[in-house]
Structure formats: structure tokens, C-alpha cells
Design a protein around this motif. Structure first.
Motif, PDB file in Angstrom:
ATOM      1  N   LEU A  39     -17.383 -44.546 -10.865  1.00 39.68           N
ATOM      2  CA  LEU A  39     -19.089 -44.662 -10.659  1.00 39.68           C
ATOM      3  C   LEU A  39     -19.517 -45.535  -9.584  1.00 39.68           C
ATOM      4  CD1 LEU A  39     -19.283 -45.126 -14.714  1.00 39.68           C
ATOM      5  CD2 LEU A  39     -19.769 -43.370 -13.378  1.00 39.68           C
ATOM      6  N   HIS A  40     -18.656 -46.508  -9.099  1.00 38.61           N
ATOM      7  CA  HIS A  40     -19.006 -47.086  -7.920  1.00 38.61           C
ATOM      8  C   HIS A  40     -17.798 -47.590  -7.169  1.00 38.61           C
ATOM      9  CE1 HIS A  40     -22.583 -48.802  -5.605  1.00 38.61           C
ATOM     10  NE2 HIS A  40     -21.602 -49.358  -5.321  1.00 38.61           N
ATOM     11  N   VAL A  94     -25.820 -53.241 -10.567  1.00 39.10           N
ATOM     12  CA  VAL A  94     -25.311 -51.687 -10.640  1.00 39.10           C
ATOM     13  C   VAL A  94     -24.139 -51.901 -11.804  1.00 39.10           C
ATOM     14  CG1 VAL A  94     -23.772 -49.909  -9.364  1.00 39.10           C
ATOM     15  CG2 VAL A  94     -25.561 -51.150  -8.482  1.00 39.10           C
ATOM     16  N   GLY A 149     -25.487 -51.052 -15.222  1.00 47.10           N
ATOM     17  CA  GLY A 149     -26.016 -49.739 -15.288  1.00 47.10           C
ATOM     18  C   GLY A 149     -27.270 -49.721 -14.687  1.00 47.10           C
ATOM     19  N   ARG A 171     -30.552 -47.135 -13.384  1.00 55.32           N
ATOM     20  CA  ARG A 171     -31.388 -45.734 -13.155  1.00 55.32           C
ATOM     21  C   ARG A 171     -30.571 -44.683 -13.995  1.00 55.32           C
ATOM     22  NH1 ARG A 171     -34.882 -45.259  -9.108  1.00 55.32           N
ATOM     23  NH2 ARG A 171     -34.982 -47.047  -7.512  1.00 55.32           N
ATOM     24  N   GLN A 224     -27.555 -44.511 -15.260  1.00 52.06           N
ATOM     25  CA  GLN A 224     -26.052 -44.749 -14.995  1.00 52.06           C
ATOM     26  C   GLN A 224     -25.625 -45.682 -16.257  1.00 52.06           C
ATOM     27  OE1 GLN A 224     -24.141 -42.744 -12.832  1.00 52.06           O
ATOM     28  NE2 GLN A 224     -26.365 -41.843 -12.425  1.00 52.06           N
ATOM     29  N   ALA A 253     -16.427 -46.410 -16.263  1.00 50.32           N
ATOM     30  CA  ALA A 253     -16.804 -47.129 -17.284  1.00 50.32           C
ATOM     31  C   ALA A 253     -16.006 -47.809 -18.286  1.00 50.32           C
ATOM     32  CB  ALA A 253     -17.586 -45.870 -18.002  1.00 50.32           C
TER      33      ALA A 253
END
Length: 704
Positions: free
Chosen positions: A587-588, A643, A646, A648, A650, A688
């Protein structure tokens, strides 16, 4: 001649010697050998002053002795105010006699080059052999203004008279010791101990800091260093200081190259040349100042010692501009301005003019002029707000109609009653003087006041953190076997395996040497595949076409493998290897890294990862060992931290897994620190649930 035993330990006698010999004593108080005598006589030193000079019978009205052998006592301390070979012989004579401490003002030692360093080292060894400790060489000296033991030749104390107080200054530099002294005395604050150690050859800054924090009267220690010579003693000093409610603020001059990383390490470039020092100081609750002004700026708050809570600040002035300037400064440094509670706002509306806004920053307007009752009533309302931790009061203009003494006394009472930090600002010296006399910390401008509040609040929060370790004495033992296993730059496959063994989650992968084997492994893995060329000589693979992502079929895998092997061949890499790995879409992307500082040990870096890691420069650093909780706190300070929660739409990322991986990496670095240089793990895919390291480079020192 009667030779008595040494009187007490160095720790006890250093700042309170019962007798002081001055070798090279001068009748002229403006000479190096005369000034300490003048100071001790002027400032009330009650011990024996023993001038040594074969050419004089008296010095400044005191009996003078031809040499140490003519004394009827072994002095506890000696000042060496002669130069060259005479200084060398004087140091040795003091050591043989049994002097506890020698303050060597003479220069011409390590600061002059290698030959001078060798002489200095021999003298330290000789002194230690005889149980004597050295301050210096090239030292300005020591001073204890509580008892007049001023073994120091600075002219500053002639210009700026001393006064005892709860502050100690410990510095390698003479100038950097007396500059803060002068600034503090100008504000009316007393200094008890001052030390300028020069070459720091033996009794250095760290050890002297450790000694002065034992004095229960000391509330603030200001330190200037050019090199931290003994970090364990400095850490111990910080631990004792925290226990005693004392604060240490440190300024480092120059830039250390000790933490410079090997060329293959991105991590070293990101933490800077003394990033390990930053992490060390934060770990041990020592505030790092960046200039002399910052070294002393928050002193009044430290000396008051009021609890700053969470640092939520209220600004009050009778000028809207002052409020705006304070808000700007607060945002610049990260000082939180509190949101006033609804009840507070309602009370304020009944106290201030209708056209004024009952918000923070609070503008009393010119209605303060001639309205003495408004100021204490507003202060009381603000003080009752449960969200208000600290207060800044601006007095930008005052004159006829303003009861400045009354405002000062009201503010001082409020500060004492609430037990919370309060500061004021005023451009007029006479206005500040009223507040200073009342005991309220006073600043010339808004930026200084805001920065002092921010420094004090953050520093207290560091010191109050119960999880901080004060001494890394129980480090995991370095493995006796590990240092011999690896040298130089390791390839990705070996690097990933070492990290996996250490508990850092790594991508599922396999190593092979030909396209057909790569295709077979890819088929076993299934799904999307990554093919990379693998060679220790090429740590940065993407710029050489050695990374092929998101491969969906065997033909694509084989073609990528052939391209990688061809590229390695062109780069002159024999027996090229291939890494076949599952494709992982995080995710990042984050990064983990290590630089092993020779003084402070392994420094673990956590930050945003990917190809722009060095451009974004969004990292935090921790000295190993550290806990998962410490790692989580550090990660929360990243600019990218939102970020992780979570953003926007996500999902939240597994920040706990990232923290666990950082702890595992730190423990790995501790186990290998005997010959480890650096580690780069980039990217680390944060999911996650869980994290996966998909690339790594480890570098060890080359075999000797």
C-alpha cells in the motif's frame, strides 16, 4: 617539608580544592599565571593559595615558593601556567608529588599536530599512573563561584562579576564557556560551575558534566562540545540529571565525519554526518542547541521548573499584531496553541471589549490602557481553562496609563498560583525589567519567547518519557563468530537471507543462474513475478536495467532473465546470479536502514521509501537497542505518518509490523556491529497486515 596524603577524591576536590599551587605564578593579575590568584583572592576562596615561581619571594601579597618541593603540603590542585618543556616537567612533578588534579593552561600539545598529540598522550598516561587527573592541556580552566575556587584565566570575570546560581557550564572551548556565562549574568542569573577543558585529553566534558549533576542545587547544565569523548558517561549524567530534575542542553561545534557511511549506503547520506549524535541526545533527554543563543534562550523556564504539560499555549496581548506574530512563530517551530474551551470563551466575552475576539491568540486591545481590573480577570479565566498548559503575554507598548509594575506583579502571582510556565515579551528594556524583577521570564521578541516555550515543553516531554533508556550497558553481545563470516558489500540474496534470519520479513524468493531455472521457479511461485540481476558489485540495480517487474508468463520471465544476465556480463560480473521473487504490491513503500557509528553504535533509520528516498528526506532515527513503542513514537513523527492511518479512503497500514521490523533490524545491527558498516532495506512494502522487505544491501568492513 611534610608531604600529606591526597585530601579526598578528584570528584570531591575538583571544584573545591583545599589548596591550589600555581606553577608560573605572576604578580601581574592580567597574566595567565596571575589572574587565577587575583580571582581566588577577590572572590573569597578560603583554601591555601600556593604561588610557585623561583624568581619571586611574594606574589600578589602571598608567600611564593621556588618549587613544589618547597611546599609544606601536597596541593589538591595545581595550575600549570608555564609553557613548553617547563609545562611537561611541571605536570610530571605534580603527578609524582601526589597532586589530585592539574589544570594545564599551557598550549602546544595535540592542537599542534601529531608530535604534540604524542606528548599529550604520554603525559595523560604518566598522570594516570600516579593517580592524577588532568584538565586540558590548552584549557582555560575551572571555576566554582560558590566558594571562589576560580582556577581560570578568562578576562570575562573581571568584566562581568560572577554570582552563584543553579547553572553549570561545561565546555571544550574557553570562549564558548564565557559567552553563555555573560549572557546569563546580563539577565541576572547566577552560574555556580564553569569549566573549559581545551584539548579534553583526560577529564573531559562528559565526565565533568557527570560530576556537576551530582550537585542538588544545579538545575541546568549547558554543554559545548566539539567531540563527544565518552558517550556512556554523558548518558549517565543525563540519567542522574533526569532523576534530580536537572536539564542538560548541548551545543556541538563543527561537523563530525565519524558517522559517514560507505559509498553504497543511501542511509548514511540521509542521516547526515552527525545524525547518530542527534539520536543519542534525544534518546537520553539532552536538548541539542544549534547556536549560543539557543543554548541559553530557555534558561529562565528551566530554572522556574514549572510543568509544561502537553505544551498547549495561550497567547495574550493588547496588540493583534503580536498575536499574529506569535501564531506564526508557533506554527514554524511546532508549538501547539490551544483551542479555548467554550466556557472560557464565554467568560472572556464578559471581560474584554465587544469588538475584540475571545479566541487564542487573545487581543485585549488598547482597552487595557487605564483598565487595571481587566488584566487579572482575563488571566484568571485563561488559567482556569483545562486545555491551557503555558502562557505567553505580550506587552508591545507601555507608557503613561499602563501600570507596568502592577501587570508584572499580577503575572508573577498568576504564575506561582497556577504552577505553569508563563513568559512575557516586550521591546522596551524597562518594561522587561519590571517583569524580570517579579520573577517572570522575559524576552525581547515573540520568536525568542515561542522558541523557548517549545524547547522547554519538548525537553520536559523527552525527560518524562519513562521508556527511555539511560545507559546501553546491557547491549546484546556481539557474536564472536559473525565478524569473520562476511566482508565488504554483500549481494541482495545474501543480504535478504541475513535479514530473514534476524526476523525481518523478506519477500519470498529463490536464486538461480539461468533463464530455464528462473521460469521453473516462477511457475512454482505462481502469480506475478519479479526478476533481478544479483551481484555485490552492482548494489543499485534499477539504473543498470537489472530489475524487471510484474512478469505474468514464463516467456516474459525467461526474457527478463536473459536481459539481466546480459547486463551483468556487460558490467564485467562473472557467474551472474538471478533472483526470482513473488511480486508484492504494498500500500506504501517505506525504507529501513542502518549506519554503524564508531562512537554511538548502530543507528536505525526509518522513513518513506522508493526511488526518491534521498530527495524526500522524510526519515527518523533511533539508536539501537530500542523498543517497539519507541519505534512507533518515532514513526509517528514522519511527515508521511498520516498515510499509515489510512488516507483518502485507503486502508490503514500495519505500522506495528513496520516497528517490529525496525526493532529486529536494530538487534541484527547490534549483533554484527563489530564489523558492520551499513544496511539499506528499500523498499519495505507496508501492507494492511504485515510488511515485506523486497530489496536489501548490507555492507561490512573489508577484511584487514
Amino acid at each position: 617539608m611534610a608531604h600529606n596524603n591526597k585530601e579526598g577524591s578528584t570528584a570531591l576536590s575538583l571544584f573545591d580544592p583545599s589548596s591550589v599551587a600555581i606553577i608560573g605564578a605572576s604578580d601581574d593579575p592580567n597574566k595567565v599565571g596571575g589572574r587565577p590568584i587575583h580571582y581566588m583572592r577577590t572572590f573569597g576562596y578560603a583554601g591555601r593559595i600556593l604561588p610557585i615561581n623561583p624568581n619571586r619571594e611574594t606574589v600578589q601579597g602571598l608567600p611564593c615558593y621556588a618549587d613544589l618541593g618547597a611546599l609544606d603540603v601536597i596541593p589538591q590542585a595545581a595550575i600549570i601556567a608555564v609553557s613548553g618543556l617547563a609545562a611537561v616537567e611541571a605536570i610530571k612533578a605534580c603527578a609524582r608529588l601526589g597532586v589530585a588534579t592539574a589544570v594545564v593552561m599551557a598550549s602546544g600539545f595535540a592542537e599542534t599536530g601529531e608530535s604534540g598529540r604524542q606528548v599529550q598522550n604520554e603525559l595523560v598516561e604518566f598522570a594516570r599512573l600516579h593517580g592524577m587527573r588532568l584538565i586540558g592541556p590548552n584549557a582555560q580552566g575551572l571555576a566554582n563561584f560558590a566558594n571562589g575556587a576560580v582556577l581560570n584565566f578568562s578576562t570575562m570575570f573581571m568584566e562581568v562579576p560572577p554570582a552563584d546560581g543553579p547553572i553549570a557550564i561545561v565546555s571544550q572551548s574557553g570562549a564558548a564557556s564565557v559567552m553563555p556565562y555573560a549572557m546569563l549574568r546580563e539577565q541576572g542569573y547566577g552560574v555556580r560551575y564553569l569549566a573549559a577543558t581545551g584539548n579534553d585529553a583526560d577529564l573531559g566534558v562528559s565526565e565533568l558534566t557527570r560530576l556537576v549533576v551530582d550537585d542538588p542545587h544545579i538545575r541546568l547544565v549547558l554543554v559545548y562540545v566539539e567531540t563527544v569523548s565518552n558517550p556512556l558517561l554523558l548518558a549517565e549524567a543525563a540519567h542522574i540529571a533526569r532523576r534530580n530534575g536537572t536539564h542538560i542542553v548541548l551545543l556541538k561545534g563543527g561537523v563530525s565525519h565519524k558517522g559517514a557511511a560507505a559509498a553504497a549506503s543511501h542511509t548514511g547520506a540521509m542521516v547526515g554526518q552527525d545524525g547518530a549524535l542527534d539520536a543519542f541526545l534525544e534518546q537520553h533527554g539532552i536538548w541539542r542547541a544549534h547556536d549560543i543563543h539557543e543554548l541559553v534562550n530557555a534558561a529562565p523556564l528551566y530554572l522556574d521548573g514549572f510543568a509544561p504539560g502537553a505544551g498547549r499555549t495561550v497567547v495574550m496581548s493588547h496588540s493583534g499584531a503580536v498575536g499574529v506574530l506569535c501564531a506564526d512563530a508557533a506554527e514554524r517551530v511546532g508549538l501547539p496553541l490551544t483551542e479555548l474551551a467554550a466556557g472560557t470563551t464565554a467568560r472572556l466575552k464578559g471581560l474584554i471589549p465587544d469588538f475584540a475576539s475571545a479566541a487564542n491568540p487573545l487581543d485585549l486591545t488598547a482597552a487595557l490602557l487605564g483598565n487595571g481590573a481587566m488584566f487579572p480577570a482575563v488571566l484568571q479565566a485563561l488559567g482556569d481553562d483545562p486545555e491551557a498548559d503555558m502562557f505567553l503575554i505580550g506587552i508591545p507598548v507601555a507608557g503613561p496609563g499602563y501600570d507596568v509594575p502592577g501587570l508584572a506583579q499580577t503575572t508573577a502571582r498568576f504564575m506561582r498560583q497556577t504552577g505553569r510556565p508563563v513568559v512575557m515579551t516586550a521591546p522596551q528594556a524597562d518594561v522587561r525589567a519590571h517583569f524580570q524583577q517579579a520573577g517572570v521570564p522575559s524576552f525581547r521578541n515573540e520568536s525568542d519567547a515561542v522558541e523557548a516555550l517549545h524547547q522547554y515543553a519538548r525537553h520536559c516531554q523527552w525527560q518524562g518519557a519513562s521508556h527511555r533508556q539511560w545507559l546501553r550497558a546491557s547491549l546484546p553481545a556481539s557474536s564472536a563468530a559473525q565478524p569473520g563470516l562476511h566482508t565488504g558489500l554483500l549481494d541482495e540474496a545474501v543480504s535478504l537471507q541475513l535479514l530473514a534470519d534476524a526476523g525481518v520479513p523478506v519477500v519470498e524468493h529463490a536464486v538461480c543462474h539461468d533463464p530455464h531455472s528462473a521460469a521453473r521457479i516462477a511457475a512454482d511461485f505462481g502469480g506475478r513475478i519479479v526478476i533481478k540481476g544479483c551481484a555485490a558489485q552492482v548494489p543499485h540495480k534499477s539504473e543498470h536495467g537489472l530489475v524487471h517487474l510484474n512478469l505474468a508468463d514464463q516467456q516474459a520471465v525467461q526474457e527478463a532473465a536473459r536481459l539481466c544476465l546480459g547486463a551483468l556480463d556487460k558490467l564485467g560480473v562473472p557467474h551472474g546470479q538471478l533472483i526470482v521473487a513473488r511480486s508484492v504490491k504494498g500500500l506504501h513503500e517505506f525504507m529501513l536502514g542502518v549506519v554503524v557509528d564508531p562512537l554511538f553504535g548502530p543507528l536505525v533509520v526509518i522513513g518513506e521509501g522508493g526511488t526518491l528516498v534521498e530527495i524526500r528526506q522524510d526519515t527518523v532515527s533511533l539508536l539501537a537497542p530500542f523498543t517497539q513503542a519507541q519505534a512507533l513514537e518515532a514513526i509517528s513523527r514522519l511527515r508521511i505518518a498520516p498515510v499509515l492511518k489510512g488516507a483518502r479512503g485507503q486502508p490503514a497500514l500495519d505500522v506495528d509490523a513496520l516497528a517490529r521490523a525496525a526493532v529486529a533490524l536494530g538487534n541484527f545491527a547490534l549483533q554484527h556491529q563489530a564489523n558492520l558498516l551499513s544496511v539499506d532495506v528499500n523498499p519495505v512494502m507496508v501492507l494492511a497486515e504485515g510488511v515485506v522487505a523486497v530489496d536489501a544491501v548490507i555492507e561490512y568492513r573489508e577484511a584487514p
